[in-house]
Scaffold this active site. Structure first.
Site, mmCIF file in Angstrom:
data_model
loop_
_atom_site.group_PDB
_atom_site.id
_atom_site.type_symbol
_atom_site.label_atom_id
_atom_site.label_comp_id
_atom_site.label_asym_id
_atom_site.label_seq_id
_atom_site.Cartn_x
_atom_site.Cartn_y
_atom_site.Cartn_z
ATOM 1 N N ASP A 190 0.951 -1.266 -0.014
ATOM 2 C CA ASP A 190 -0.015 0.215 0.043
ATOM 3 C C ASP A 190 0.879 1.051 0.159
ATOM 4 O O ASP A 190 1.814 1.206 0.818
ATOM 5 C CB ASP A 190 -0.987 0.177 1.254
ATOM 6 N N HIS A 237 3.454 -2.015 4.008
ATOM 7 C CA HIS A 237 3.754 -0.642 3.414
ATOM 8 C C HIS A 237 5.022 -0.068 3.089
ATOM 9 O O HIS A 237 5.985 -0.409 3.883
ATOM 10 C CB HIS A 237 3.135 0.257 4.877
#
Length: 254
Positions: free
Chosen positions: A66, A215
């Site tokens: 992400d 992430h």
């Protein structure tokens, strides 16, 4: 006399689509056993073509990231993926597209999938139908302008929040919701704990068919990734793309 003919028209009530917010959560994997979201969520996702893990019968992994904003580590992650010949999917926001266009171009150039994480990163269950469509359309349009990727197939809802309504709308817009079966707290940039923390969290939750969510803002992830990939390959795992997953599902359903 002519018999009177009467025609009756029955109108069946249309069931409203629920917009009750669902915050993604599951029973974490351990000892190589798959993570489980439970029968109710499994059924809901399946009805809308969404998924969060692959087959338990194959030692295949799907690596996803992400990208809400850039923190200086994505280039290193891309270097690792290129060296190890591992495909990945990067779910980007509008802010990322505007602030890190060169990295987005590189993702596409090196064969990775760019997915939709919405333009402003809102809770999609709290926005109107029109706003939801706009959030997705802007990311798709900007990605197409920056790269050779003119289509966008995959959506990861911001904050992992969705509803029956948003699943339905996203599917109508041509998207497949991609959730995850492996994740951990890795996004606090001021609370990084060293590469071993990332490595240990990944390795203790790994399982066949895992969709990993990492992430890119995490220094721990960037530093752990080379060893993670090498050690998982040694365990017999291989990495495939989300497109590979979809092809398998189509063959199964054919």
């Amino acid at each position: 006399m002519f018999a009177a003919l009467f025609f009756f028209s029955f109108t069946y009530p249309v069931m409203a689509v629920s917009n009750q917010a669902i915050h993604w959560g599951l029973k974490k994997a351990s000892n190589g056993q798959q993570a489980e979201a439970g029968p109710k969520l499994d059924k809901l996702l399946d009805e809308h073509g969404a998924f969060y893990k692959g087959s338990a019968k194959e030692k295949v992994l799907y690596l996803t990231f992400d990208n809400g904003y850039e923190n200086g580590y994505t280039a290193s992650i891309l270097d690792t993926l290129k060296k190890e010949k591992v495909p990945a999917a990067f779910f980007v926001t509008g802010h990322y597209l505007e602030s890190a266009p060169d990295l987005v171009k590189r993702m596409n150039k090196e064969g990775h999938i760019i997915g939709n994480h919405s333009w402003h990163h809102p809770d999609l269950t709290q926005v109107s139908d029109e706003k939801l469509k706009e959030e997705l359309a802007r990311v798709k349009k900007e990605t197409a302008q920056l790269t050779k990727q003119k289509d966008m197939k995959y959506l990861r809802p911001p904050r992992g929040i969705f509803s029956e309504r948003t699943l339905k709308m996203a599917k109508e817009e041509g998207y497949t919701h991609v959730m995850w079966s492996l994740a951990f707290v890795d996004w606090y940039t001021n609370n990084q704990k060293g590469w071993q923390y990332s490595y240990d969290n990944i390795m203790k939750q790994i399982h066949p068919g895992a969709i990993l969510l990492l992430h890119t803002v995490s220094k721990d992830n960037a530093e752990a990734l080379p060893k993670v990939i090498k050690d998982l390959k040694k365990q017999g795992y291989r990495f495939e793309s989300l497109d590979d997953y979809r092809k398998k599902q189509k063959r199964i359903s054919a």
